[in-house]
Motif scaffolding. Structure first.
Motif, PDB file in Angstrom:
ATOM      1  N   TYR A   1      12.514 -22.828  17.536  1.00 63.17           N
ATOM      2  CA  TYR A   1      13.490 -23.870  17.117  1.00 63.17           C
ATOM      3  C   TYR A   1      12.804 -25.119  18.013  1.00 63.17           C
ATOM      4  CZ  TYR A   1      15.400 -23.899  21.928  1.00 63.17           C
ATOM      5  OH  TYR A   1      15.399 -24.112  23.174  1.00 63.17           O
ATOM      6  N   ARG A   2      13.029 -26.191  17.233  1.00 62.33           N
ATOM      7  CA  ARG A   2      12.147 -27.434  17.817  1.00 62.33           C
ATOM      8  C   ARG A   2      13.344 -28.400  18.610  1.00 62.33           C
ATOM      9  NH1 ARG A   2      10.231 -32.549  14.171  1.00 62.33           N
ATOM     10  NH2 ARG A   2      12.556 -33.031  14.021  1.00 62.33           N
ATOM     11  N   ASP A   3      13.189 -28.681  19.772  1.00 68.24           N
ATOM     12  CA  ASP A   3      14.213 -29.263  20.672  1.00 68.24           C
ATOM     13  C   ASP A   3      14.324 -30.709  20.458  1.00 68.24           C
ATOM     14  OD1 ASP A   3      14.832 -29.123  23.933  1.00 68.24           O
ATOM     15  OD2 ASP A   3      14.448 -31.224  23.115  1.00 68.24           O
TER      16      ASP A   3
ATOM     17  N   ILE B   1       5.319 -19.337   6.463  1.00 66.48           N
ATOM     18  CA  ILE B   1       6.302 -20.038   5.339  1.00 66.48           C
ATOM     19  C   ILE B   1       7.352 -20.793   6.290  1.00 66.48           C
ATOM     20  CG2 ILE B   1       7.759 -19.929   3.537  1.00 66.48           C
ATOM     21  CD1 ILE B   1       6.878 -16.702   3.527  1.00 66.48           C
ATOM     22  N   ASP B   2       7.527 -22.015   5.904  1.00 68.04           N
ATOM     23  CA  ASP B   2       8.507 -22.964   6.584  1.00 68.04           C
ATOM     24  C   ASP B   2       8.605 -24.114   5.694  1.00 68.04           C
ATOM     25  OD1 ASP B   2      10.021 -24.607   8.124  1.00 68.04           O
ATOM     26  OD2 ASP B   2       9.056 -23.701  10.061  1.00 68.04           O
ATOM     27  N   PRO B   3       9.738 -24.214   5.244  1.00 65.10           N
ATOM     28  CA  PRO B   3      10.052 -25.323   4.246  1.00 65.10           C
ATOM     29  C   PRO B   3       9.594 -26.886   4.832  1.00 65.10           C
ATOM     30  CG  PRO B   3      12.203 -24.401   4.619  1.00 65.10           C
ATOM     31  CD  PRO B   3      11.377 -23.802   5.577  1.00 65.10           C
TER      32      PRO B   3
ATOM     33  N   LEU C   1       7.288 -29.165   7.484  1.00 67.12           N
ATOM     34  CA  LEU C   1       5.941 -29.635   8.405  1.00 67.12           C
ATOM     35  C   LEU C   1       5.926 -30.733   8.898  1.00 67.12           C
ATOM     36  CD1 LEU C   1       3.303 -28.323   9.632  1.00 67.12           C
ATOM     37  CD2 LEU C   1       1.908 -29.208   7.559  1.00 67.12           C
ATOM     38  N   ALA C   2       6.648 -31.036   9.915  1.00 68.32           N
ATOM     39  CA  ALA C   2       6.819 -32.418  10.593  1.00 68.32           C
ATOM     40  C   ALA C   2       5.739 -32.972  11.379  1.00 68.32           C
ATOM     41  CB  ALA C   2       8.334 -32.446  10.939  1.00 68.32           C
ATOM     42  N   THR C   3       6.127 -32.744  12.841  1.00 69.50           N
ATOM     43  CA  THR C   3       5.060 -33.051  13.742  1.00 69.50           C
ATOM     44  C   THR C   3       3.939 -31.867  13.807  1.00 69.50           C
ATOM     45  OG1 THR C   3       5.907 -31.567  15.651  1.00 69.50           O
ATOM     46  CG2 THR C   3       6.705 -33.925  15.379  1.00 69.50           C
ATOM     47  N   GLY C   4       4.195 -30.726  12.916  1.00 71.88           N
ATOM     48  CA  GLY C   4       3.370 -29.650  13.153  1.00 71.88           C
ATOM     49  C   GLY C   4       3.559 -28.879  14.346  1.00 71.88           C
ATOM     50  N   GLY C   5       4.113 -29.033  15.334  1.00 70.65           N
ATOM     51  CA  GLY C   5       4.381 -28.293  16.570  1.00 70.65           C
ATOM     52  C   GLY C   5       4.766 -26.853  16.217  1.00 70.65           C
ATOM     53  N   SER C   6       5.666 -26.730  15.384  1.00 66.74           N
ATOM     54  CA  SER C   6       6.262 -25.358  15.185  1.00 66.74           C
ATOM     55  C   SER C   6       5.470 -24.295  14.469  1.00 66.74           C
ATOM     56  CB  SER C   6       7.601 -25.334  14.345  1.00 66.74           C
ATOM     57  OG  SER C   6       8.839 -26.346  14.945  1.00 66.74           O
ATOM     58  N   ALA C   7       4.582 -25.136  13.421  1.00 69.88           N
ATOM     59  CA  ALA C   7       3.607 -24.007  12.761  1.00 69.88           C
ATOM     60  C   ALA C   7       2.406 -23.964  13.531  1.00 69.88           C
ATOM     61  CB  ALA C   7       3.288 -24.872  11.437  1.00 69.88           C
TER      62      ALA C   7
HETATM   63  O1  LIG Z   1       6.916 -29.568  12.521  1.00 72.85           O
HETATM   64  P1  LIG Z   1       7.826 -29.676  13.448  1.00 72.85           P
HETATM   65  O2  LIG Z   1       8.006 -31.009  13.933  1.00 72.85           O
HETATM   66  O3  LIG Z   1       7.830 -28.536  14.634  1.00 72.85           O
HETATM   67  O4  LIG Z   1       9.267 -29.235  12.858  1.00 72.85           O
HETATM   68  C1  LIG Z   1       9.439 -28.562  11.494  1.00 72.85           C
HETATM   69  C2  LIG Z   1      10.323 -27.549  12.093  1.00 72.85           C
HETATM   70  O5  LIG Z   1      11.514 -27.925  12.178  1.00 72.85           O
HETATM   71  C3  LIG Z   1      12.427 -27.124  11.696  1.00 72.85           C
HETATM   72  O6  LIG Z   1      13.213 -25.973  12.399  1.00 72.85           O
HETATM   73  P2  LIG Z   1      14.196 -26.339  13.256  1.00 72.85           P
HETATM   74  O7  LIG Z   1      13.751 -26.382  14.810  1.00 72.85           O
HETATM   75  O8  LIG Z   1      15.109 -27.148  12.685  1.00 72.85           O
HETATM   76  O9  LIG Z   1      14.753 -24.682  13.578  1.00 72.85           O
HETATM   77  P3  LIG Z   1      15.858 -24.012  12.531  1.00 72.85           P
HETATM   78  O10 LIG Z   1      14.725 -23.485  11.089  1.00 72.85           O
HETATM   79  O11 LIG Z   1      16.429 -22.977  13.181  1.00 72.85           O
HETATM   80  O12 LIG Z   1      16.808 -25.000  11.869  1.00 72.85           O
HETATM   81  C4  LIG Z   1      11.798 -26.687  10.363  1.00 72.85           C
HETATM   82  O13 LIG Z   1      12.224 -25.412   9.667  1.00 72.85           O
HETATM   83  C5  LIG Z   1      10.276 -26.334  11.149  1.00 72.85           C
HETATM   84  O14 LIG Z   1      10.193 -24.848  11.651  1.00 72.85           O
END
Ligand SMILES: O=P(O)(O)OC[C@H]1O[C@H](OP(=O)(O)OP(=O)(O)O)[C@H](O)[C@@H]1O
Ligand SMILES: O=c1cc[nH]c(=O)[nH]1
Ligand SMILES: [Mg+2]
Length: 209
Positions: free
Chosen positions: A103-105, A130-132, A134-140
């Motif tokens: 999860y993204r803080d 797979i993730d809907p 790609l925002a900052t890219g931190g999670s991927a």
């Molecule tokens: O590119 P980033 O800046 O990292 O953001 C993208 C991430 O944020 C969302 O997840 P979220 O943290 O909301 O978790 P969730 O899927 O449990 O809602 C989304 O599904 C990505 O995993």
């Protein structure tokens, strides 16, 4: 540098419009994400290797083709990535599924890993993360690092919507990873949301807002 493929098939683009629309409710949103994931799976599997096979049609013997049996792993990033798994499995039913929980803080925008469970043979599989969103890219970025640390060698990333900022992060950190998108949007806003985007994908999929 990893290539960016925007999958501009008209059906994907049409459905993405209704996914983005704030009037679209949870049930319809989930159905549309499922359908788009299936269509994206069709596009992302274009390069799968084939092998020759001899069969008997009712008329004669024929040389035809079947998949050469490349092993695939789908790696949804929880939670929102789960919304795309079933659609992809409809076209790639033999794929194994590994889960990465992140999860993204909301304040720091930093990803936090809380779960990981992968097929034992990820080193031999072509993995599609797979993730809907790609925002900052931190999670991927974190998810891909986690996979590589555990032996993954071939990885692709598939997202519905991306910001250029996230694409740049992945291209710099993982030049070996190609990125497949439904759309490349304009930028991030001050809260790290993609604009125009589609809002919070997890909340819209599961009705948790
Ligand atoms: O590119 P980033 O800046 O990292 O953001 C993208 C991430 O944020 C969302 O997840 P979220 O943290 O909301 O978790 P969730 O899927 O449990 O809602 C989304 O599904 C990505 O995993
Ligand atoms: O726009 C965004 C950014 C991160 N996570 C989402 O669900 N949406
Ligand atoms: Mg979310």
């Amino acid at each position: 540098m990893g290539k960016v493929h925007v999958l501009d098939h008209p059906l994907i683009q049409h459905k993405l419009t209704y996914i983005r629309d704030k009037q679209t409710g949870t049930k319809e949103f989930r159905e549309l994400v499922d359908e788009v994931a299936m269509l994206m799976a069709f596009e992302i599997t274009r390069n799968l290797p084939l092998q020759e096979k001899t069969i008997e049609t009712p008329v004669m013997e024929a040389q035809t083709k079947v998949l050469a049996g490349k092993k695939i792993g789908l790696i949804p990033i929880l939670r929102a990535g789960l919304g795309m798994v079933d659609g992809m499995l409809k076209l790639i039913p033999a794929a194994r599924v590994g889960h990465v929980g992140l999860y993204r803080d909301p304040e720091t925008l930093q990803p936090h890993e809380y779960y990981i469970k992968l097929p034992s043979d990820i080193a031999d599989r072509e993995l599609i993360v797979i993730d809907p969103m790609l925002a900052t890219g931190g999670s991927a970025n974190d998810a891909i690092h986690s996979l590589k640390k555990r032996g993954a060698k071939q990885i692709r990333l598939m997202c519905l919507v991306a910001a250029p900022e996230g694409v740049e992060v992945i291209q710099n950190a993982h030049p070996d990873v190609d990125i497949f998108l439904g759309a490349l949007d304009e930028k991030l806003n001050d809260h790290g949301y993609i604009i125009p985007g589609l809002g919070d994908a997890g909340d819209r999929l599961y009705g948790t807002k």
